[in-house]
Scaffold this motif. Sequence first.
Motif, short mmCIF file in Angstrom:
data_model
loop_
_atom_site.label_atom_id
_atom_site.label_comp_id
_atom_site.label_asym_id
_atom_site.label_seq_id
_atom_site.Cartn_x
_atom_site.Cartn_y
_atom_site.Cartn_z
N THR A 255 0.86 -1.17 0.00
CA THR A 255 0.00 0.00 0.00
C THR A 255 0.90 1.23 0.00
O THR A 255 2.10 1.12 -0.25
CB THR A 255 -0.93 -0.03 1.22
OG1 THR A 255 -0.13 -0.17 2.41
CG2 THR A 255 -1.89 -1.22 1.15
N ARG A 256 0.34 2.41 0.29
CA ARG A 256 1.16 3.62 0.17
C ARG A 256 2.42 3.58 1.04
O ARG A 256 3.35 4.35 0.82
CB ARG A 256 0.34 4.87 0.48
CG ARG A 256 -0.16 4.96 1.91
CD ARG A 256 -0.81 6.31 2.20
NE ARG A 256 -1.23 6.37 3.59
CZ ARG A 256 -2.42 6.05 4.03
NH1 ARG A 256 -3.35 5.64 3.19
NH2 ARG A 256 -2.72 6.13 5.32
N ALA A 257 2.48 2.67 2.04
CA ALA A 257 3.69 2.54 2.85
C ALA A 257 4.88 2.10 2.01
O ALA A 257 6.04 2.27 2.43
CB ALA A 257 3.45 1.52 3.97
N ALA A 258 4.63 1.56 0.82
CA ALA A 258 5.71 1.07 -0.03
C ALA A 258 6.22 2.10 -1.02
O ALA A 258 7.16 1.81 -1.77
CB ALA A 258 5.24 -0.17 -0.80
N MET A 259 5.66 3.29 -1.03
CA MET A 259 6.05 4.25 -2.08
C MET A 259 7.50 4.70 -1.95
O MET A 259 8.11 5.13 -2.92
CB MET A 259 5.10 5.45 -2.09
CG MET A 259 5.01 6.24 -0.81
SD MET A 259 3.73 7.53 -0.95
CE MET A 259 3.61 8.08 0.77
N PHE A 260 8.08 4.60 -0.74
CA PHE A 260 9.48 4.96 -0.54
C PHE A 260 10.38 3.73 -0.42
O PHE A 260 11.54 3.86 -0.02
CB PHE A 260 9.63 5.79 0.73
CG PHE A 260 9.00 7.16 0.67
CD1 PHE A 260 9.64 8.20 0.04
CD2 PHE A 260 7.76 7.40 1.25
CE1 PHE A 260 9.07 9.46 -0.01
CE2 PHE A 260 7.18 8.66 1.21
CZ PHE A 260 7.83 9.69 0.58
N ALA A 261 9.87 2.55 -0.74
CA ALA A 261 10.63 1.32 -0.50
C ALA A 261 11.98 1.35 -1.20
O ALA A 261 12.08 1.70 -2.38
CB ALA A 261 9.82 0.11 -0.98
N PRO A 262 13.06 0.96 -0.50
CA PRO A 262 14.40 0.96 -1.11
C PRO A 262 14.58 -0.28 -1.99
O PRO A 262 14.55 -1.41 -1.52
CB PRO A 262 15.33 0.92 0.10
CG PRO A 262 14.54 0.21 1.16
CD PRO A 262 13.10 0.57 0.93
N VAL A 263 14.75 -0.07 -3.27
CA VAL A 263 14.95 -1.16 -4.23
C VAL A 263 16.18 -0.84 -5.06
O VAL A 263 16.28 0.26 -5.63
CB VAL A 263 13.72 -1.35 -5.14
CG1 VAL A 263 14.01 -2.32 -6.27
CG2 VAL A 263 12.53 -1.85 -4.32
N ALA A 264 17.11 -1.77 -5.13
CA ALA A 264 18.34 -1.56 -5.90
C ALA A 264 18.04 -1.61 -7.40
O ALA A 264 17.20 -2.38 -7.85
CB ALA A 264 19.37 -2.63 -5.53
N ARG A 265 18.70 -0.77 -8.14
CA ARG A 265 18.58 -0.72 -9.61
C ARG A 265 17.11 -0.65 -10.02
O ARG A 265 16.62 -1.48 -10.79
CB ARG A 265 19.26 -1.91 -10.26
CG ARG A 265 20.75 -2.03 -10.00
CD ARG A 265 21.40 -2.99 -10.97
NE ARG A 265 21.28 -2.49 -12.34
CZ ARG A 265 21.32 -3.28 -13.43
NH1 ARG A 265 21.45 -4.59 -13.30
NH2 ARG A 265 21.22 -2.75 -14.65
N LEU A 266 16.43 0.34 -9.54
CA LEU A 266 15.00 0.48 -9.80
C LEU A 266 14.75 0.64 -11.30
O LEU A 266 15.29 1.54 -11.94
CB LEU A 266 14.45 1.68 -9.04
CG LEU A 266 12.94 1.90 -9.09
CD1 LEU A 266 12.21 0.74 -8.42
CD2 LEU A 266 12.56 3.22 -8.41
N GLY A 267 13.90 -0.23 -11.84
CA GLY A 267 13.58 -0.18 -13.26
C GLY A 267 12.13 0.12 -13.55
O GLY A 267 11.78 0.50 -14.68
N LEU A 268 11.24 -0.05 -12.55
CA LEU A 268 9.81 0.17 -12.78
C LEU A 268 9.13 0.58 -11.49
O LEU A 268 9.36 -0.02 -10.44
CB LEU A 268 9.15 -1.11 -13.31
CG LEU A 268 7.62 -1.08 -13.46
CD1 LEU A 268 7.21 -0.13 -14.59
CD2 LEU A 268 7.04 -2.47 -13.70
#
Length: 657
Positions: free
Chosen positions: A252-265
Amino acid sequence: MTTTKRSDRRPADGSPVARVCVDVPLAHLDRPFDYLVPAELDEVAVPGTRVKVRFAGQLVDGWLLSRADDSGHTGRLAYLEKVVSPEPVLAPEVARLARAVADRYAGSLADVLRLAVPPRHARVEKEPRDDQPTPAAPTEAVDPRGWRDYPTGPALLRALTDGRAPRAVWSALPAEDWAARYADAVAATVAGGRGAVVVVPDARDLDRLDAALTNVLGPGRHVTLSAALGPARRYRAFLAARRGEVPVVIGTRAAMFAPVARLGLVAIWDDGDDLHSEPRAPYPHARDVLLTRVQLAEAGALVGGYARTAEGQLLVETGWAREVVADRSTVRARIPAIAPTGDDPQLARDPGAATARLPSLAWTAARDALRQDLPVLVQVPRRGYLPSISCAECRTPARCAHCAGPLALPSAGGTPVCRWCARVAAAYACPQCGGRRLRAAVTGARRTAEELGRAFPGVSVRTSGREEVLTDVPGGAALVVATPGAEPVAEGGYGAVLLLDSWALLTRADLRAGEEALRRWMAAAALARPAPAGRVVVVADGALAPVQALLRWDAGWFAGRELAERRELGFPPAVRMASVTGAAEAVADLLAAARLPNDAEVLGPVPAEEGRERMLVRVPRARAAALAEALHSAAGARAARKAADPVRLQVDPLSLF
């Protein structure tokens, strides 16, 4: 936890200066402060860690943003007091994003970081890390057949697989397995060696996407982030993403800042749902946060839904994104038979049918579906039994004698209760005529279920709403009464979908009333079977623009119409608008201190809740940054002189009235 001693301190040999965001909610302190890193904390005081520092004589929390060789501060620097944890939970790219979001919404970095990083859970940090290798990423191309009904859909998947950054606004067909299509897009991104973040409105959507991703990627390739998970599970999932153990985060909106390496999408489903709007300062919207990430990370974007917002249409019209839609022949083959009651022939014979809550066309559609042993969905905008009542004699709305809030009836034999203060009004008498009899002004879902039970005796009636939300229902004959957003999925689809009380959605005093009505109708209609087995009846005049868009299943047409009207009237998203709410003197004080752009328009005041007032400030989109900076600086000046009355700043709030 690592601490330092006050005596015999010396600074670290390399990069001894730590730039810290101090967790103090004051606008005039929204900048990094420099501290010295003690030698004994040199190894653990790395950027992204939580720290404790002395600030104005108090021991406060902070975030170590970076290390430097020297400081521009000419005075003496204090030392870091403590490194709370050596875990660098704040990723550099998330720190940059948080700063951009704070600037976009006239907020403070500390406020955004509280939203971006969940509270620490020490036990989870100390758990042994899984030594099992992360499952290998899929390398084969994703099967594009799920997107074959959309001419540009397969090209979207190819671009993601090739490591490019496509940007798309997707209008889903009825009965589309949107979660499977999002899983395809995520799998294509992972196959290209990059990660993805997907945000959905609520827990039901999250469960559906979770199952779809597990089916496509396999177990262990993604985590879910939601405030409903609880502190330990949420922090465990967050750490898995931050440590690079999984390439995909959904939530949910809690994931909008989630740290993801090499973000592609980055992807968001149903961006018009108000659950995407954060209710805490600085009130960011998940769609805007994700689109900011696209700019910073040069990633792809997917904004999808059955309906389309004016914001989504703006992305298409400006060329920032391409639309992914089906051709009209495919749409006609996939949609149910949709009809408004304004076209019901019975209206010519019986004028009273125009005001009937269940006109003959809707009743016939429900009866025919039940005879074919198919379920019927009835969407009702209001929950409860009778959420609004009035005097049966003079029709004056029934109000609470203590707080003037609206009275409601919780059940058929219940006593009126105030919806604001919960006081019981057992001895209610109308202040206008003295009458004591009450009538329904608005009918809720439970009363509707009761009425339908009498209209179709012997048929099972189920409700889905705030008290109990159903995920799915079997495919047999049954009546399902649901409030918007709580409609369960029926096995094989519904034989009929009835959209009642359309006036409750269309007559709301809200800029987005038509857009929101269409969004809710399309979400419900998408659960019906295709024609001729599936029918949708909307109790509304067929000449209305939202009804026309529903009949043609053309969300893009309606969104374009809405955007054109907002351009003409000067409303978001065609312009940038800020809301300033508070006591009249405080609002005037802040606006007087703000160095607003020359082309800014100040509108209002209009009354707000609890005796406060609201002023609106409007500027062209090109001046958005200047407006946010001016309001934030003015708020800082008021905080510095310790102004007593608080003022709430909101940039592009969902509700303007």
